[in-house]
Design a protein around this motif. Structure first.
Motif, short mmCIF file in Angstrom:
data_model
loop_
_atom_site.label_atom_id
_atom_site.label_comp_id
_atom_site.label_asym_id
_atom_site.label_seq_id
_atom_site.Cartn_x
_atom_site.Cartn_y
_atom_site.Cartn_z
N ASN A 1 0.82 -1.21 0.00
CA ASN A 1 0.00 0.00 0.00
C ASN A 1 0.85 1.27 0.00
N THR A 2 2.02 1.19 0.63
CA THR A 2 2.90 2.37 0.64
C THR A 2 3.38 2.67 -0.78
N VAL A 3 3.72 1.62 -1.52
CA VAL A 3 4.16 1.84 -2.90
C VAL A 3 3.00 2.42 -3.73
N VAL A 4 1.80 1.90 -3.51
CA VAL A 4 0.65 2.45 -4.25
C VAL A 4 0.45 3.92 -3.86
N ALA A 5 0.62 4.23 -2.57
CA ALA A 5 0.47 5.63 -2.13
C ALA A 5 1.50 6.51 -2.84
N PHE A 6 2.71 5.99 -3.04
CA PHE A 6 3.74 6.76 -3.76
C PHE A 6 3.35 6.94 -5.23
N ALA A 7 2.71 5.92 -5.80
CA ALA A 7 2.25 6.08 -7.19
C ALA A 7 1.23 7.22 -7.26
N LEU A 8 0.39 7.32 -6.23
CA LEU A 8 -0.62 8.40 -6.21
C LEU A 8 0.07 9.76 -6.05
N ILE A 9 1.04 9.82 -5.16
CA ILE A 9 1.76 11.10 -4.95
C ILE A 9 2.48 11.50 -6.25
N ALA A 10 3.12 10.53 -6.89
CA ALA A 10 3.89 10.82 -8.11
C ALA A 10 2.94 11.27 -9.23
N LEU A 11 1.78 10.62 -9.30
CA LEU A 11 0.81 11.00 -10.32
C LEU A 11 0.27 12.42 -10.05
N HIS A 12 -0.03 12.67 -8.79
CA HIS A 12 -0.53 13.99 -8.39
C HIS A 12 0.49 15.09 -8.76
N LEU A 13 1.75 14.87 -8.37
CA LEU A 13 2.79 15.87 -8.68
C LEU A 13 3.01 15.94 -10.19
N GLY A 14 3.00 14.79 -10.84
CA GLY A 14 3.22 14.74 -12.28
C GLY A 14 2.18 15.54 -13.05
N ARG A 15 0.91 15.38 -12.65
CA ARG A 15 -0.15 16.07 -13.38
C ARG A 15 -0.15 17.59 -13.14
N ILE A 16 0.45 17.99 -11.99
CA ILE A 16 0.59 19.44 -11.77
C ILE A 16 1.75 19.96 -12.62
N ARG A 17 2.71 19.09 -12.86
CA ARG A 17 3.90 19.48 -13.62
C ARG A 17 3.71 19.08 -15.09
N ASP A 18 4.50 18.11 -15.58
CA ASP A 18 4.47 17.90 -17.04
C ASP A 18 3.88 16.58 -17.51
#
Ligand code: AGP
Length: 364
Positions: free
Chosen positions: A167-184
Motif C-alpha cells: 500500500n505504501t508503494v501504491v500511495a507513492f504512485a498516487l503522490i507521483a501522479l498527483h505531482l506529475g499532473r501538476i507538472r508535465d
C-alpha cells in the motif's frame, strides 16, 4: 478490520491475502477521471508549491525504506523530479544539507519508529518541509509531519510488513501522479497510470491464486543456506525487500544486488548451492536481465525467476500479470512474500514473531 485471524494460521498469511482489499482502499475516493489525476488534500501543497519542488528525498527504515526506493523511482519517472531514498537511521548522522526546495517524505508503517521520527524532527528544526506516508492514523510521525497521506493498509499485526509495503508503494504512485499532473505529465499518461492502478486489486488476487505453486517452489528452495536476489532499476528494490522478508522469517541468509553489479563481485558466490531469485519484468531491461541469468547459468547456479512469462534461462518461473512498467514492482513483490512465508513455514519458524525483532522500533 478485526484483529482475529479470520481463518488463517498466521497474521502474515492473513495480511498477504488482504492485499487486494487494502489496495482498493488506498485508491478509493482519490482518483479524478475528469482530469486524469488524484486528489491528496492532506499533502497541503498548492500547485505553485508543487511546481517549486526541485528534489524529493524519501526517508524510512527497513521495509518502509524499500517502499521509498520504489517511490523515488515513481516520482522521478512520473513527476520528473529528481528523487532518492535513504535509510532514516543514517540520515541525521551525516549532517545533511537541508534544502528549502526539497520535499522530504518520511515513510513509516507504525508512525512510531524512533529513527524516522528523529529524522523528521531534525529536518523540521532546520526548516525542511516534511510529509508523512504513514499507516497508523494519529501516530507520532503523522502528527509531527507538515502533511502527508495515510496508506490505509489496515492494522498490520505480523512483525514483518507485507500489505503495508504494497500500500505504501501504491500511495507513492498516487503522490507521483498527483505531482506529475501538476507538472508535465500529460492527460494520456495520467490516464494510463490510473488504468494500471485500477487493475492492481484483481491482478494481486490472480497472483494469490497461485499460492499452491509457490508453496511447492518454496519446498524446493528451503534447503538453501543462502540466497541471492537480483533485479535492475525498478526491480532492485523488489529484490531488496524480498531478501529482507526471507531473512526476517526464515533466517536464511540472503543478499540483494542490482543484476548489473554481479560481474563486479558477487558472481564469485554463484554455485549450485546458492540459488538466485531474479526479478525479470517485461520492460526495456528484459534482455539485460536475461543476460544476467545466462551468466548465472554458466556457473551452474539455480534460478527462480519472477517474470511476466516463462523464462528459458530459469529453472522455475513464477509468472505474474503485466501492468504498466512503473507499477509492475508492486505485483512482483507479492509472490516473493508468499515464497518467504512458505519457506519459513517449511522450516518450522515462528512466522508472526521472528526472533530478535519487534514490530515497532521505538528506540534508537
Ligand atoms: C518489516 O518487515 C520490518 N519488520 C522492519 O524492517 C520495518 O519495516 C521497519 O522497522 C520500519 O518500521 P515502520 O515502517 O513501522 O517505520
Amino acid at each position: 478490520e478485526s484483529y482475529d485471524m479470520g481463518g488463517h494460521d498466521t497474521y502474515m498469511h492473513k495480511e498477504i491475502c488482504e492485499q487486494p482489499d487494502a489496495v482498493d482502499r488506498v485508491l478509493r475516493g482519490r482518483i479524478d477521471d475528469r482530469f486524469s489525476t488524484v486528489h491528496l488534500g492532506g499533502l497541503n501543497l498548492d500547485a505553485r508549491e508543487a511546481r517549486g519542488i526541485r528534489r524529493v528525498k524519501i526517508l524510512g527504515c527497513g521495509t518502509s525504506y524499500h517502499a521509498g526506493l520504489i517511490g523515488a523511482g515513481l516520482v522521478e519517472s512520473l513527476a520528473r523530479i529528481p528523487a532518492d531514498a535513504e535509510p532514516a537511521s543514517e540520515f541525521r548522522y551525516r549532517n545533511p544539507v537541508v534544502d528549502p526546495d526539497t520535499l522530504y517524505i518520511a515513510v513509516s508503517q507504525s508512525g512510531e519508529t524512533y529513527d524516522v521520527l528523529a529524522a523528521v524532527q531534525e529536518l523540521k528544526r532546520k526548516g525542511g518541509r516534511v510529509l508523512g506516508v504513514v499507516n497508523v492514523v494519529g501516530s507520532a510521525i503523522a502528527r509531527e509531519a507538515d502533511g502527508g497521506t495515510y496508506v490505509h493498509a489496515g492494522p498490520e499485526v505480523c512483525v514483518v510488513s507485507t500489505k503495508c509495503f504494497t500500500n505504501t508503494v501504491v500511495a507513492f504512485a498516487l503522490i507521483a501522479l498527483h505531482l506529475g499532473r501538476i507538472r508535465d505529465l500529460s492527460v494520456a499518461e495520467g490516464k494510463r497510470i490510473i488504468e494500471g492502478l485500477r487493475k492492481l486489486p484483481a491482478q494481486i488476487s490472480e497472483i494469490l491464486e497461485t499460492e499452491d505453486e509457490i508453496k511447492k517452489l518454496a519446498a524446493q528452495y528451503a534447503d538453501a543456506k543462502s540466497m541471492m536476489f537480483i533485479g535492475r532499476v525498478r526491480g532492485y528494490p523488489v529484490a531488496l525487500e524480498a531478501s529482507l522478508k526471507l531473512k526476517e522469517i526464515s533466517y536464511i541468509h540472503a543478499e540483494a544486488y542490482p543484476a548489473s553489479e554481479l560481474k563486479h563481485g558477487p558472481l564469485a558466490l554463484i554455485e549450485p548451492a546458492l540459488p538466485t531469485v531474479a526479478i525479470v519484468p517485461d520492460d526495456e531491461l528484459l534482455e539485460k536481465n536475461r543476460a544476467a541469468m545466462e551468466e548465472i547459468k554458466a556457473r551452474s547456479g539455480r534460478i527462480l525467476a519472477v517474470a511476466h512469462r516463462e523464462q528459458e534461462k530459469a529453472d522455475h518461473t513464477i509468472v505474474v500479470p503485466k501492468n504498466e512498467d512503473e507499477l509492475d514492482p508492486i505485483l512482483m513483490g507479492i509472490p516473493l512474500q508468499l515464497l518467504a512465508y512458505h519457506t519459513a513455514l517449511a522450516l518450522g519458524r515462528d512466522i508472526d514473531k521472528p526472533r530478535n525483532l519487534a514490530k515497532s522500533v521505538t528506540v534508537e
